[in-house]
Design a protein around this motif. Structure first.
Motif, PDB file in Angstrom:
ATOM      1  N   ARG A   1       0.857  -1.226   0.085  1.00 17.26           N
ATOM      2  CA  ARG A   1      -0.201   0.010  -0.105  1.00 17.26           C
ATOM      3  C   ARG A   1       0.758   1.311   0.083  1.00 17.26           C
ATOM      4  NH1 ARG A   1      -3.056  -2.927  -1.615  1.00 17.26           N
ATOM      5  NH2 ARG A   1      -5.130  -3.654  -0.860  1.00 17.26           N
ATOM      6  N   THR A   2       2.167   1.104   0.523  1.00 22.66           N
ATOM      7  CA  THR A   2       2.933   2.459   0.435  1.00 22.66           C
ATOM      8  C   THR A   2       4.239   2.227  -0.192  1.00 22.66           C
ATOM      9  OG1 THR A   2       3.872   1.711   2.779  1.00 22.66           O
ATOM     10  CG2 THR A   2       2.005   3.141   2.682  1.00 22.66           C
ATOM     11  N   VAL A   3       4.782   3.011  -0.822  1.00 18.41           N
ATOM     12  CA  VAL A   3       6.131   3.149  -1.568  1.00 18.41           C
ATOM     13  C   VAL A   3       6.809   4.258  -1.318  1.00 18.41           C
ATOM     14  CG1 VAL A   3       5.119   3.888  -3.922  1.00 18.41           C
ATOM     15  CG2 VAL A   3       7.166   2.790  -3.819  1.00 18.41           C
ATOM     16  N   LEU A   4       8.150   4.130  -1.077  1.00 23.76           N
ATOM     17  CA  LEU A   4       9.110   5.062  -0.543  1.00 23.76           C
ATOM     18  C   LEU A   4      10.164   4.994  -1.546  1.00 23.76           C
ATOM     19  CD1 LEU A   4       9.921   7.435   1.471  1.00 23.76           C
ATOM     20  CD2 LEU A   4      11.320   5.568   2.431  1.00 23.76           C
TER      21      LEU A   4
ATOM     22  N   LEU B   1      21.706   1.035   3.003  1.00 26.60           N
ATOM     23  CA  LEU B   1      20.890  -0.337   2.876  1.00 26.60           C
ATOM     24  C   LEU B   1      20.392  -0.648   4.268  1.00 26.60           C
ATOM     25  CD1 LEU B   1      23.040  -2.107   0.123  1.00 26.60           C
ATOM     26  CD2 LEU B   1      20.645  -1.147  -0.111  1.00 26.60           C
ATOM     27  N   SER B   2      21.315  -0.444   5.217  1.00 25.17           N
ATOM     28  CA  SER B   2      21.095  -0.768   6.430  1.00 25.17           C
ATOM     29  C   SER B   2      20.092  -0.046   7.364  1.00 25.17           C
ATOM     30  CB  SER B   2      22.157  -0.645   7.485  1.00 25.17           C
ATOM     31  OG  SER B   2      23.537  -1.654   7.025  1.00 25.17           O
ATOM     32  N   ASN B   3      19.985   1.306   6.935  1.00 27.19           N
ATOM     33  CA  ASN B   3      18.882   2.088   7.365  1.00 27.19           C
ATOM     34  C   ASN B   3      17.432   1.706   6.722  1.00 27.19           C
ATOM     35  OD1 ASN B   3      20.364   3.718   9.115  1.00 27.19           O
ATOM     36  ND2 ASN B   3      20.859   5.450   7.607  1.00 27.19           N
ATOM     37  N   ILE B   4      17.714   1.268   5.576  1.00 30.16           N
ATOM     38  CA  ILE B   4      16.215   0.811   4.702  1.00 30.16           C
ATOM     39  C   ILE B   4      15.916  -0.779   5.610  1.00 30.16           C
ATOM     40  CG2 ILE B   4      15.473  -0.195   2.628  1.00 30.16           C
ATOM     41  CD1 ILE B   4      17.058   1.609   1.137  1.00 30.16           C
ATOM     42  N   ARG B   5      16.889  -1.455   5.825  1.00 33.79           N
ATOM     43  CA  ARG B   5      16.483  -2.782   6.417  1.00 33.79           C
ATOM     44  C   ARG B   5      15.897  -2.557   7.831  1.00 33.79           C
ATOM     45  NH1 ARG B   5      14.857  -5.864   8.779  1.00 33.79           N
ATOM     46  NH2 ARG B   5      15.337  -8.267   9.621  1.00 33.79           N
ATOM     47  N   SER B   6      16.615  -1.436   8.474  1.00 40.50           N
ATOM     48  CA  SER B   6      15.989  -1.179   9.829  1.00 40.50           C
ATOM     49  C   SER B   6      14.700  -0.643   9.952  1.00 40.50           C
ATOM     50  CB  SER B   6      16.685  -0.037  10.792  1.00 40.50           C
ATOM     51  OG  SER B   6      18.276  -0.559  10.733  1.00 40.50           O
TER      52      SER B   6
ATOM     53  N   ALA C   1       0.171   4.562  -2.310  1.00 40.06           N
ATOM     54  CA  ALA C   1       0.457   6.118  -1.834  1.00 40.06           C
ATOM     55  C   ALA C   1       1.959   5.859  -1.758  1.00 40.06           C
ATOM     56  CB  ALA C   1      -0.138   6.120  -0.634  1.00 40.06           C
ATOM     57  N   GLY C   2       2.558   7.155  -2.463  1.00 42.74           N
ATOM     58  CA  GLY C   2       3.915   7.183  -2.668  1.00 42.74           C
ATOM     59  C   GLY C   2       4.575   8.371  -1.923  1.00 42.74           C
ATOM     60  N   SER C   3       5.873   8.283  -1.480  1.00 43.82           N
ATOM     61  CA  SER C   3       6.540   9.245  -0.874  1.00 43.82           C
ATOM     62  C   SER C   3       7.985   9.278  -1.357  1.00 43.82           C
ATOM     63  CB  SER C   3       6.633   9.301   0.585  1.00 43.82           C
ATOM     64  OG  SER C   3       7.063   8.081   1.029  1.00 43.82           O
ATOM     65  N   VAL C   4       8.756  10.531  -1.164  1.00 40.69           N
ATOM     66  CA  VAL C   4      10.155  10.606  -1.642  1.00 40.69           C
ATOM     67  C   VAL C   4      10.877  11.316  -0.495  1.00 40.69           C
ATOM     68  CG1 VAL C   4      11.690  11.596  -3.496  1.00 40.69           C
ATOM     69  CG2 VAL C   4       9.190  11.000  -4.096  1.00 40.69           C
ATOM     70  N   LEU C   5      12.041  10.384  -0.194  1.00 41.26           N
ATOM     71  CA  LEU C   5      12.904  10.941   0.887  1.00 41.26           C
ATOM     72  C   LEU C   5      14.082  11.573   0.091  1.00 41.26           C
ATOM     73  CD1 LEU C   5      13.900  10.859   3.503  1.00 41.26           C
ATOM     74  CD2 LEU C   5      15.142   8.920   3.193  1.00 41.26           C
TER      75      LEU C   5
ATOM     76  N   VAL D   1      15.531   6.209   7.542  1.00 39.56           N
ATOM     77  CA  VAL D   1      14.586   6.029   6.535  1.00 39.56           C
ATOM     78  C   VAL D   1      13.318   5.784   7.016  1.00 39.56           C
ATOM     79  CG1 VAL D   1      14.289   4.530   4.362  1.00 39.56           C
ATOM     80  CG2 VAL D   1      16.382   5.511   4.860  1.00 39.56           C
ATOM     81  N   PRO D   2      12.298   6.256   6.657  1.00 45.13           N
ATOM     82  CA  PRO D   2      10.889   6.039   7.065  1.00 45.13           C
ATOM     83  C   PRO D   2      10.268   4.689   6.611  1.00 45.13           C
ATOM     84  CG  PRO D   2      10.909   8.118   5.891  1.00 45.13           C
ATOM     85  CD  PRO D   2      12.151   7.411   5.637  1.00 45.13           C
ATOM     86  N   ALA D   3       9.515   3.946   7.357  1.00 48.40           N
ATOM     87  CA  ALA D   3       8.766   2.773   6.945  1.00 48.40           C
ATOM     88  C   ALA D   3       8.140   2.881   5.825  1.00 48.40           C
ATOM     89  CB  ALA D   3       8.258   2.073   7.974  1.00 48.40           C
ATOM     90  N   ALA D   4       8.096   1.729   5.001  1.00 50.80           N
ATOM     91  CA  ALA D   4       7.108   1.619   3.714  1.00 50.80           C
ATOM     92  C   ALA D   4       7.100   0.124   3.449  1.00 50.80           C
ATOM     93  CB  ALA D   4       7.801   2.254   2.862  1.00 50.80           C
ATOM     94  N   ASP D   5       6.226  -0.381   2.383  1.00 48.91           N
ATOM     95  CA  ASP D   5       5.969  -1.656   2.092  1.00 48.91           C
ATOM     96  C   ASP D   5       7.021  -2.027   0.995  1.00 48.91           C
ATOM     97  OD1 ASP D   5       3.850  -2.197   3.809  1.00 48.91           O
ATOM     98  OD2 ASP D   5       2.409  -1.281   2.232  1.00 48.91           O
TER      99      ASP D   5
END
Length: 341
Positions: free
Chosen positions: A177-180, A262-267, A201-205, A238-242
């Motif tokens: 439902r969410t994409v970052l 990548l570690s921040n995404i994983r977290s 629903a999308g967002s851009v960091l 990095v915010p959470a997303a699906d």
């Protein structure tokens, strides 16, 4: 001339033209900056005509356009003294679906051209000389030069457009439902995916000065209710997303920096979340010309590089991620999918 002498002459000519290609690329940059493709929409024109419209020097405009003829971008009618476009010039037209008008100006503009001059010194020292050339790294330089930063952003959007279309077509969003889009500039990639998948629903960091532009761009696409910009730094959090998108980011950075991103995404990953990395790949047969030349840009301008699949696999594993598949799209690009270990 003997056969051996002819072959030697041919080799000389090939290498000479490779060397002089640097000047040719600057001629292409000037033709793009003069908006020659757009001016010729109305029909053949003289260099004087274009110089009047662009407030440029007529003689020098003629000489640049004459170089454009030699490069295959233009034809010249000597009787009428007018230039006409070839199909190649269409790629420098801002309205072309495959436009490289702004990439032609940014890729060999000061931010990259000046560090490129110091490539031999970079190779000798084992580290780039960008700070010596620009006074800072490339990203800091662009932050201090808004006009160049705007051109660079437009250039990246052009370069990415055909890749984004193909990448979005192979990403199966499933129940997400969410994409970052991590470091996604103005949000072209996330916009393409959101348009194709109405449930998303999308967002851009992005850094603050870029994040403010995301919603303006979304509004132009009619997606303002579904896409937002998030000001931040992917080295911090990095915010959470699906679904996470990471396009043309890792090649800018050294291995340690990539592991940090990548570690921040994983977290931040939710259960079942997936990451899609879009990059050029160096294959077992070696680098394609496009990947090899982009790798040179990374060498002299950043701390990054173009990588092969084993190098990406190593980075992902070290960051708590597992590569699940790698799908080739427009050569030499691949979409690599990863999930949490």
């Amino acid at each position: 001339m003997s056969e051996g002498e002819q072959e030697e002459h041919d080799h000389f000519s090939v290498v000479y033209n490779l060397i002089m290609a640097a000047w040719g690329s600057q001629a292409v940059r000037a033709i793009a900056a003069l908006s020659v493709a757009e001016h010729l929409d109305s029909g053949p024109l003289s260099a004087q005509d274009i110089a009047q419209r662009e407030l440029s020097d007529p003689d020098m405009t003629h000489r640049v356009m004459r170089a454009g003829v030699a490069l295959g971008l233009l034809t010249y009618d000597a009787d009428r003294g007018t230039f006409s476009p070839t199909p190649l010039l269409e790629v420098l037209h801002e309205n072309s679906p495959t436009s490289l008008k702004y990439y032609a100006q940014a890729a060999i503009g000061p931010a990259f051209w000046l560090p490129a001059v110091l490539l031999p010194e970079t190779v000798a020292a084992g580290s780039n000389h960008t700070v010596q050339a620009l006074g800072s790294n490339v990203f800091e330089y662009l932050g201090k030069n808004p006009a160049e930063a705007q051109m660079f952003s437009a250039a990246m959007a052009e370069l990415s457009a055909p890749v984004i279309r193909e990448a979005a077509s192979v990403i199966a969003v499933g129940t997400a439902r969410t994409v970052l889009d991590v470091g996604g500039a103005h949000g072209a990639f996330v916009s393409e995916l959101v348009q194709r998948n109405p449930q998303l629903a999308g967002s851009v960091l992005e850094l603050p000065h870029v994040a403010t532009t995301v919603e303006d761009q979304a509004r132009q696409r009619g997606l303002e209710a579904r896409i937002t910009g998030i000001a931040g730094d992917f080295f911090d959090a990095v915010p959470a997303a699906d679904i996470y998108l990471l396009k043309h980011v890792l090649h800018d950075w050294d291995d340690a920096s990539c592991r940090s991103i990548l570690s921040n995404i994983r977290s931040s990953m939710r259960p079942g979340a997936r990451l899609f990395v879009v990059e050029m790949l160096v294959t077992g047969k070696g680098a394609s010309l496009g990947a090899a030349l982009m790798d040179m840009a990374m060498l002299f301008a950043t701390t990054g590089q173009e990588r092969d699949i084993s190098q990406f696999n190593t980075l992902l594993t070290a960051s708590g991620l597992r590569l699940t598949q790698s799908v080739p799209i427009r050569s030499p690009y691949y979409v690599m999918e990863a999930e949490a270990l």
